[in-house]
Design an enzyme around this catalytic site. Structure first.
Site, PDB file in Angstrom:
ATOM      1  N   GLU A 276      60.364 -25.818 -12.497  1.00  0.00           N
ATOM      2  CA  GLU A 276      60.921 -26.073 -11.612  1.00  0.00           C
ATOM      3  C   GLU A 276      61.456 -26.917 -11.952  1.00  0.00           C
ATOM      4  O   GLU A 276      61.532 -28.268 -12.706  1.00  0.00           O
ATOM      5  CB  GLU A 276      59.454 -26.238 -10.025  1.00  0.00           C
TER       6      GLU A 276
ATOM      7  N   ARG B 138      41.881 -28.970   1.396  1.00  0.00           N
ATOM      8  CA  ARG B 138      40.230 -30.021   1.321  1.00  0.00           C
ATOM      9  C   ARG B 138      40.613 -31.662   1.371  1.00  0.00           C
ATOM     10  O   ARG B 138      41.543 -32.133   1.722  1.00  0.00           O
ATOM     11  CB  ARG B 138      39.735 -30.673  -0.986  1.00  0.00           C
TER      12      ARG B 138
HETATM   13  P1  ADP Z   1      48.851 -31.155  -8.827  1.00  0.00           P
HETATM   14  O1  ADP Z   1      48.299 -30.795  -8.295  1.00  0.00           O
HETATM   15  O2  ADP Z   1      48.305 -32.608  -9.774  1.00  0.00           O
HETATM   16  O3  ADP Z   1      48.781 -33.584  -7.734  1.00  0.00           O
HETATM   17  P2  ADP Z   1      51.412 -32.108  -8.299  1.00  0.00           P
HETATM   18  O4  ADP Z   1      52.506 -30.678  -7.812  1.00  0.00           O
HETATM   19  O5  ADP Z   1      51.187 -32.697  -6.342  1.00  0.00           O
HETATM   20  O6  ADP Z   1      50.062 -32.052  -9.305  1.00  0.00           O
HETATM   21  O7  ADP Z   1      51.793 -32.846  -8.924  1.00  0.00           O
HETATM   22  C1  ADP Z   1      51.840 -34.308  -9.239  1.00  0.00           C
HETATM   23  C2  ADP Z   1      52.436 -35.286  -9.574  1.00  0.00           C
HETATM   24  O8  ADP Z   1      53.873 -34.638  -9.916  1.00  0.00           O
HETATM   25  C3  ADP Z   1      53.588 -35.553  -8.100  1.00  0.00           C
HETATM   26  O9  ADP Z   1      53.268 -36.294  -7.513  1.00  0.00           O
HETATM   27  C4  ADP Z   1      55.054 -36.211  -8.628  1.00  0.00           C
HETATM   28  O10 ADP Z   1      54.554 -37.245  -9.341  1.00  0.00           O
HETATM   29  C5  ADP Z   1      55.027 -35.273  -9.923  1.00  0.00           C
HETATM   30  N1  ADP Z   1      56.027 -33.975 -10.206  1.00  0.00           N
HETATM   31  C6  ADP Z   1      55.716 -32.547  -9.595  1.00  0.00           C
HETATM   32  N2  ADP Z   1      56.441 -31.748  -9.760  1.00  0.00           N
HETATM   33  C7  ADP Z   1      57.545 -32.780  -9.713  1.00  0.00           C
HETATM   34  C8  ADP Z   1      59.244 -31.826  -9.939  1.00  0.00           C
HETATM   35  N3  ADP Z   1      58.964 -31.138  -9.682  1.00  0.00           N
HETATM   36  N4  ADP Z   1      60.078 -32.988 -10.028  1.00  0.00           N
HETATM   37  C9  ADP Z   1      58.710 -34.534 -10.236  1.00  0.00           C
HETATM   38  N5  ADP Z   1      58.691 -34.598 -10.164  1.00  0.00           N
HETATM   39  C10 ADP Z   1      57.162 -33.946  -9.684  1.00  0.00           C
HETATM   40  P1  ADP Z   2      44.052 -36.159  -4.169  1.00  0.00           P
HETATM   41  O1  ADP Z   2      44.826 -35.112  -4.588  1.00  0.00           O
HETATM   42  O2  ADP Z   2      43.023 -36.538  -3.135  1.00  0.00           O
HETATM   43  O3  ADP Z   2      44.869 -37.274  -4.057  1.00  0.00           O
HETATM   44  P2  ADP Z   2      43.552 -36.494  -6.541  1.00  0.00           P
HETATM   45  O4  ADP Z   2      44.268 -35.588  -7.176  1.00  0.00           O
HETATM   46  O5  ADP Z   2      43.223 -37.366  -7.862  1.00  0.00           O
HETATM   47  O6  ADP Z   2      43.513 -36.792  -5.303  1.00  0.00           O
HETATM   48  O7  ADP Z   2      42.142 -36.046  -7.182  1.00  0.00           O
HETATM   49  C1  ADP Z   2      40.661 -36.601  -6.883  1.00  0.00           C
HETATM   50  C2  ADP Z   2      39.872 -35.831  -7.905  1.00  0.00           C
HETATM   51  O8  ADP Z   2      39.817 -34.321  -7.755  1.00  0.00           O
HETATM   52  C3  ADP Z   2      40.162 -36.640  -9.574  1.00  0.00           C
HETATM   53  O9  ADP Z   2      38.959 -36.474  -9.758  1.00  0.00           O
HETATM   54  C4  ADP Z   2      40.730 -35.104  -9.835  1.00  0.00           C
HETATM   55  O10 ADP Z   2      40.121 -35.338 -11.618  1.00  0.00           O
HETATM   56  C5  ADP Z   2      40.518 -33.735  -9.315  1.00  0.00           C
HETATM   57  N1  ADP Z   2      41.017 -32.915  -9.453  1.00  0.00           N
HETATM   58  C6  ADP Z   2      41.708 -32.760  -8.875  1.00  0.00           C
HETATM   59  N2  ADP Z   2      42.372 -31.516  -9.009  1.00  0.00           N
HETATM   60  C7  ADP Z   2      41.314 -30.965  -9.127  1.00  0.00           C
HETATM   61  C8  ADP Z   2      42.248 -29.170  -9.912  1.00  0.00           C
HETATM   62  N3  ADP Z   2      42.347 -28.186  -9.469  1.00  0.00           N
HETATM   63  N4  ADP Z   2      41.169 -28.523 -10.886  1.00  0.00           N
HETATM   64  C9  ADP Z   2      39.731 -29.582 -11.038  1.00  0.00           C
HETATM   65  N5  ADP Z   2      40.000 -31.247 -10.342  1.00  0.00           N
HETATM   66  C10 ADP Z   2      40.802 -31.218  -9.789  1.00  0.00           C
END
Ligand code: ADP
Ligand code: ADP
Ligand code: MG
Length: 472
Positions: free
Chosen positions: A199, A291
């Site tokens: 994206e 969750r």
């Molecule tokens: P996760 O499932 O690991 O939480 P996210 O899709 O929520 O992944 O993305 C985690 C972080 O990565 C976001 O909070 C942001 O800081 C960055 N990020 C993800 N997608 C984008 C994007 N398209 N542009 C800029 N930053 C992004």
């Molecule tokens: P939140 O989304 O609650 O802000 P995090 O993205 O930091 O928090 O995730 C919380 C915990 O869950 C972390 O230990 C992270 O590594 C784990 N976690 C989150 N998403 C996944 C996933 N898709 N697979 C495995 N572990 C995950």
């Protein structure tokens, strides 16, 4: 009525769930592997069952965990966050075995856990999404073609990713070529699924997410937003509610958008809809977490609503206790993820024995931790060892309270991120409520401050130590 809950997790969130059970008169059942024999969640729960010697595997064995729920007489299971919390199989197995799963149904978890399916559902519902690929990338050629279309910089992301892993920014085609295989391999290793998509990279965005609650009667409300822009390597460090960077109009808009997104997928239980806010004030849907979230404490603090208790009531089939207009908020709350990591050494995890632990207290201070003096932090799990949440009526007040509480907090034996947070709280941009997800990277000097104690302070510290020793 739910009378006994199996807590399918460990650490602070397991303790948090046990506390909710206790307040509701519900019995709690913990599970633990060898590494967690002395863990706090085991001591706090009413019963505890051993699930094997291998440190992590037991927490990922859905069949065995649900078996324990059945044989110990539980009627429900709470998955916490991480581990199996977003694994639709667990919800399916619970349904088959007559155990209420405290979360949405398996189909919703499946749909929203797949970031491509989630985007498709949101686009259909008219929720703005970051421009990107419509499906998983078939190969590198397709990736290059689509990246050319949406325009660099782009983000290459694991379709089933979470926890900030499996995400790479590519500023040009050369970077896409060198990152493509790496992200696929990371996705396969971390999430067991090698699918990736791309994206557009939103440059210097703010991470704004909306807490939602939906019940089994079709009611959906939002509990306002959280600002999680203070991140390192896409992982959240400090979370704030409400965002000090939004005006009332933006707040109303994003809250409504979050509730609409949840309604569009028939969402039941607690969930979080994550958005990015770009430099031109456009909001884009990013993903939904199906969750309870780590930072749910800041929302609880400003609204007074206990989210874990609400989750349990919803799973019990009860209607929401609040209508949208009943949900208010007061002041600001800020959560610090206290990680056992060494900021001076590239945030390397620092596990081992907590030789001394003193929890901060006083007005507006909440601690969610699973440690105690003498506890040995095992090396097999996440490095987060505590969450400190502070509240105050004003933005300035919450910063000062955070500084004071971090000062109060004593964790000896392992290195923590506490000194780094003290530096962030001093920074004028943070204090003026002007920050985005690039803040940590844009201010490497904050880590230098932690590393380099100014010589005059060092001299003063030595003088004070000598004076104390000599009884001056
Ligand atoms: P996760 O499932 O690991 O939480 P996210 O899709 O929520 O992944 O993305 C985690 C972080 O990565 C976001 O909070 C942001 O800081 C960055 N990020 C993800 N997608 C984008 C994007 N398209 N542009 C800029 N930053 C992004
Ligand atoms: P939140 O989304 O609650 O802000 P995090 O993205 O930091 O928090 O995730 C919380 C915990 O869950 C972390 O230990 C992270 O590594 C784990 N976690 C989150 N998403 C996944 C996933 N898709 N697979 C495995 N572990 C995950
Ligand atoms: Mg996320």
């Amino acid at each position: 009525m739910i009378k006994k809950i199996l807590v399918a997790n460990r650490g602070e969130i397991a303790v948090r769930i046990v506390r909710a059970c206790s307040e509701m008169g519900i019995k709690s059942v913990a599970i633990y592997t060898d590494a967690d024999r002395h863990a706090l969640h085991v001591k706090k729960a009413d019963e505890a069952y051993h699930i094997g010697s291998e440190p992590v595997a037991g927490y990922l064995n859905a069949h065995n965990i649900v078996n324990i729920a059945v044989t110990s007489g539980c009627d429900a299971l709470h998955p916490g966050y991480g581990f199996l919390s977003e694994n639709p199989e667990l919800a399916d197995i619970c349904a088959r075995r007559g155990i209420k799963f405290i979360g949405p149904n398996a189909d919703t978890i499946r749909q929203m856990g797949d970031k491509i399916q989630a985007r498709t559902a949101m686009i259909a519902a008219g929720i703005p999404c970051v421009p990107g690929s419509e499906g998983n990338l078939a190969n590198l050629e397709e990736a290059c073609m689509l990246a050319g279309e949406v325009g660099y910089p782009i983000m290459l992301k694991a379709t089933n990713g979470g926890g900030g892993r499996g995400i790479r920014r590519c500023d040009n085609e050369k970077e896409l070529l060198s990152n493509y295989d790496r992200v696929i391999s990371e996705a396969g290793k971390a999430f067991g699924k090698p699918e990736v998509f791309l994206e557009k990279c939103v440059v210097n965005p703010k991470h704004i997410e909306v807490q939602v609650l939906g019940d089994s009667h079709g009611n959906v409300i939002h509990l306002y937003e959280r600002d999680c822009s203070i991140q390192r390597r896409n992982q959240k460090l400090i979370e704030i509610a409400p965002s000090p960077q939004l005006n009332q109009e933006q707040r109303d808009y994003i809250g409504d958008l979050g509730a609409r997104a949840a309604r569009a997928v028939g969402y039941e239980n607690a969930g979080t809809v994550e958005f990015l806010l770009d430099e031109n004030d456009n909001f884009y849907f990013m993903e939904m977490n199906t969750r309870i979230q780590v930072e749910h404490t800041v929302t609880e603090t400003i609204t007074g609503i206990d989210l874990v208790q609400e989750q349990i009531r919803i799973a019990d089939g009860l209607p929401l206790q609040y209508k949208q207009e009943d949900v208010g908020f007061r002041g600001y709350a800020m959560e610090f993820r206290i990680n056992a990591e060494d900021p001076k050494n590239n945030f390397l995890p620092s596990f081992g024995k907590i030789t001394r632990y003193y929890a901060p207290g006083g007005p507006g201070v909440r601690i969610d931790a699973a440690m105690y003096s003498g506890y040995v932090i095992p090396p097999y799990f996440d490095s987060m060892c505590a969450k400190l949440t502070v509240w105050a009526l004003t933005w300035e007040g919450v910063i000062e309270r955070g500084r004071r509480a971090l000062d109060d907090m004593v964790v000896y034996g392992v290195k923590t991120t506490i000194p780094y947070y003290q530096e962030i709280l001093q920074h004028p941009e943070f204090r003026n409520a002007q920050f985005n997800t690039s803040f940590v990277e844009a201010h490497p000097e904050l880590i230098d401050y932690v590393t380099k104690i100014p010589p005059e302070l060092r001299a003063a510290a030595i003088a004070a130590a000598i004076a104390a020793h000599e009884g001056i």
